[in-house]
Design a protein around this motif. Structure first.
Motif, mmCIF file in Angstrom:
data_model
loop_
_atom_site.group_PDB
_atom_site.id
_atom_site.type_symbol
_atom_site.label_atom_id
_atom_site.label_comp_id
_atom_site.label_asym_id
_atom_site.label_seq_id
_atom_site.Cartn_x
_atom_site.Cartn_y
_atom_site.Cartn_z
ATOM 1 N N VAL A 79 0.876 -1.170 0.000
ATOM 2 C CA VAL A 79 0.000 0.000 0.000
ATOM 3 C C VAL A 79 0.909 1.214 0.000
ATOM 4 O O VAL A 79 1.707 1.389 0.918
ATOM 5 N N LYS A 80 0.813 2.020 -1.044
ATOM 6 C CA LYS A 80 1.754 3.132 -1.145
ATOM 7 C C LYS A 80 1.139 4.312 -1.880
ATOM 8 O O LYS A 80 0.164 4.152 -2.624
ATOM 9 N N PRO A 81 1.715 5.501 -1.694
ATOM 10 C CA PRO A 81 1.251 6.678 -2.431
ATOM 11 C C PRO A 81 1.830 6.687 -3.834
ATOM 12 O O PRO A 81 2.988 6.312 -4.056
ATOM 13 N N VAL A 82 1.022 7.110 -4.790
ATOM 14 C CA VAL A 82 1.472 7.277 -6.168
ATOM 15 C C VAL A 82 0.970 8.635 -6.643
ATOM 16 O O VAL A 82 -0.219 8.942 -6.502
ATOM 17 N N VAL A 83 1.850 9.439 -7.195
ATOM 18 C CA VAL A 83 1.474 10.750 -7.717
ATOM 19 C C VAL A 83 1.509 10.698 -9.234
ATOM 20 O O VAL A 83 2.488 10.246 -9.837
ATOM 21 N N ALA A 84 0.431 11.147 -9.871
ATOM 22 C CA ALA A 84 0.362 11.206 -11.333
ATOM 23 C C ALA A 84 -0.427 12.448 -11.731
ATOM 24 O O ALA A 84 -1.512 12.699 -11.185
ATOM 25 N N GLY A 85 0.109 13.225 -12.648
ATOM 26 C CA GLY A 85 -0.566 14.433 -13.101
ATOM 27 C C GLY A 85 -0.870 15.423 -12.001
ATOM 28 O O GLY A 85 -1.854 16.163 -12.071
ATOM 29 N N GLY A 86 -0.036 15.437 -10.968
ATOM 30 C CA GLY A 86 -0.229 16.347 -9.852
ATOM 31 C C GLY A 86 -1.245 15.889 -8.828
ATOM 32 O O GLY A 86 -1.522 16.604 -7.862
ATOM 33 N N THR A 87 -1.822 14.699 -9.004
ATOM 34 C CA THR A 87 -2.809 14.151 -8.058
ATOM 35 C C THR A 87 -2.201 12.998 -7.282
ATOM 36 O O THR A 87 -1.519 12.135 -7.851
ATOM 37 N N LEU A 88 -2.463 12.970 -5.978
ATOM 38 C CA LEU A 88 -1.992 11.897 -5.117
ATOM 39 C C LEU A 88 -3.048 10.810 -5.006
ATOM 40 O O LEU A 88 -4.230 11.091 -4.780
ATOM 41 N N TYR A 89 -2.627 9.570 -5.172
ATOM 42 C CA TYR A 89 -3.496 8.409 -5.016
ATOM 43 C C TYR A 89 -2.882 7.463 -3.992
ATOM 44 O O TYR A 89 -1.657 7.381 -3.862
ATOM 45 N N THR A 90 -3.743 6.742 -3.286
ATOM 46 C CA THR A 90 -3.297 5.618 -2.483
ATOM 47 C C THR A 90 -3.591 4.360 -3.282
ATOM 48 O O THR A 90 -4.735 4.134 -3.692
ATOM 49 N N VAL A 91 -2.568 3.538 -3.504
ATOM 50 C CA VAL A 91 -2.699 2.359 -4.348
ATOM 51 C C VAL A 91 -2.310 1.111 -3.566
ATOM 52 O O VAL A 91 -1.198 1.030 -3.027
ATOM 53 N N ALA A 92 -3.226 0.165 -3.504
ATOM 54 C CA ALA A 92 -2.961 -1.131 -2.888
ATOM 55 C C ALA A 92 -2.800 -2.157 -3.997
ATOM 56 O O ALA A 92 -3.697 -2.317 -4.832
ATOM 57 N N SER A 122 -16.964 17.088 -14.036
ATOM 58 C CA SER A 122 -17.372 16.444 -12.787
ATOM 59 C C SER A 122 -16.127 15.967 -12.049
ATOM 60 O O SER A 122 -15.538 14.934 -12.392
ATOM 61 N N PHE A 123 -15.715 16.733 -11.059
ATOM 62 C CA PHE A 123 -14.518 16.405 -10.286
ATOM 63 C C PHE A 123 -14.920 15.930 -8.902
ATOM 64 O O PHE A 123 -15.578 16.659 -8.152
ATOM 65 N N ALA A 152 -6.713 11.141 -3.527
ATOM 66 C CA ALA A 152 -6.716 11.989 -2.334
ATOM 67 C C ALA A 152 -7.516 13.261 -2.549
ATOM 68 O O ALA A 152 -7.900 13.932 -1.592
ATOM 69 N N GLY A 153 -7.778 13.593 -3.805
ATOM 70 C CA GLY A 153 -8.536 14.795 -4.127
ATOM 71 C C GLY A 153 -9.430 14.549 -5.320
ATOM 72 O O GLY A 153 -9.439 13.456 -5.898
ATOM 73 N N PRO A 154 -10.190 15.554 -5.732
ATOM 74 C CA PRO A 154 -11.140 15.375 -6.838
ATOM 75 C C PRO A 154 -10.467 15.241 -8.192
ATOM 76 O O PRO A 154 -9.533 15.971 -8.501
ATOM 77 N N VAL A 155 -10.942 14.264 -8.970
ATOM 78 C CA VAL A 155 -10.484 14.061 -10.349
ATOM 79 C C VAL A 155 -11.705 13.755 -11.204
ATOM 80 O O VAL A 155 -12.736 13.302 -10.699
ATOM 81 N N PHE A 157 -8.991 9.757 -14.032
ATOM 82 C CA PHE A 157 -8.920 8.567 -13.189
ATOM 83 C C PHE A 157 -8.700 7.316 -14.033
ATOM 84 O O PHE A 157 -7.872 6.455 -13.703
ATOM 85 N N ALA A 158 -9.427 7.205 -15.130
ATOM 86 C CA ALA A 158 -9.274 6.042 -16.005
ATOM 87 C C ALA A 158 -7.883 6.013 -16.633
ATOM 88 O O ALA A 158 -7.252 4.948 -16.741
ATOM 89 N N THR A 159 -7.390 7.175 -17.044
ATOM 90 C CA THR A 159 -6.061 7.251 -17.628
ATOM 91 C C THR A 159 -4.998 6.821 -16.624
ATOM 92 O O THR A 159 -4.002 6.164 -16.977
ATOM 93 N N PHE A 160 -5.193 7.166 -15.359
ATOM 94 C CA PHE A 160 -4.271 6.751 -14.296
ATOM 95 C C PHE A 160 -4.191 5.234 -14.221
ATOM 96 O O PHE A 160 -3.093 4.658 -14.133
#
Length: 251
Positions: free
Chosen positions: A33-46, A179-180, A200-203, A208-211
């Protein structure tokens, strides 16, 4: 059909990088379980390895017959069974009364049947689909394809829309979508690994799909839910609302 995604984003506590766990060192699990940043957005990914990690879906507590609703209640139940909760996140969109809106299979038993509705918010934004797991195999299939496949998974949840199908983004998504929202999803990725992601924030849906497709390398991915989405690890719990289904990894 009602959806649990509200138009008003709920307050969130943004995850801090130091609080996220990497659990791959434990011999009984491959989970990370770790943080991943893409396109300036932070995600938590398991990242879950089917067949090695004990991935399960839960709805009702067998003692009370009531939905678990919270990660804390599920954690307490697992503790009574001598198990430790390593990761949990919400399942798909649900109806009032904490009832899954679509297919819910648990322990090989179909508790809620496949929902073929063509109207009713994000859930029915076709194509929608099913995330399923059986032993060391997992998949994301469009609802009709899942029905035709006659699979007998151990665990499965239905939600919508599909984020990615065979490497293609959902046709209704566009880069300029307005729609964010905070969003969560699950993908079956290169090498057969399963990845759950919570922003972690609105996308918007396109981002989201591209991520999932480009960063997580998941050719197939399913949207789970919106603003209420959350996750838990042994030292963090971001949940602010009750859920119907809860996915867990435990040992």
């Amino acid at each position: 059909m009602p959806s649990c995604e509200t138009e008003r984003a709920m307050p969130r506590l943004l995850p801090t990088l130091c609080s996220l766990l990497v659990l791959g060192s434990a011999p009984a699990t491959a989970l990370t379980v770790k943080p991943v940043v893409a396109g300036g957005t932070l995600y938590t990914v398991a990242t879950v390895t089917p067949g090695r990690d004990d991935l399960r879906l839960h709805w009702r507590n067998p003692t009370t017959s009531a939905p678990y609703a919270t990660f804390a209640q599920l954690k307490a139940r697992l503790h009574k069974e001598g198990r430790t909760l390593l990761f949990a996140t919400n399942s798909g969109i649900y109806a009032p009364g904490l009832t899954p809106l679509g297919l819910h299979i648990e322990g090989g038993r179909t508790l809620v049947p496949l929902n073929l509705a063509r109207s009713g918010g994000n859930f029915a934004l076709r194509p929608n689909g099913v995330f399923w797991i059986s032993g060391s195999r997992a998949g994301v299939l469009e609802t009709g394809a899942f029905r035709r496949a006659s699979l007998s998974p151990t665990y499965a949840t239905q939600s919508g829309p599909l984020l990615v199908q065979r490497g293609q983004l959902h046709p209704a998504f566009n880069k300029g979508g307005t729609s964010f929202k905070l969003r969560s999803g699950v993908g079956v990725c290169k090498g057969g690994q399963v990845r759950f992601a919570v922003s972690a924030g609105p996308v918007n849906f396109h981002t989201f799909a591209t991520f999932f497709r480009d960063t997580l390398k998941c050719p197939d991915a399913l949207y789970l839910d919106g603003s209420i989405s959350a996750y838990a690890t042994p030292d963090r719990n971001t949940q602010l609302a009750g859920f119907a289904g809860i996915w867990s990894v435990s040992r």
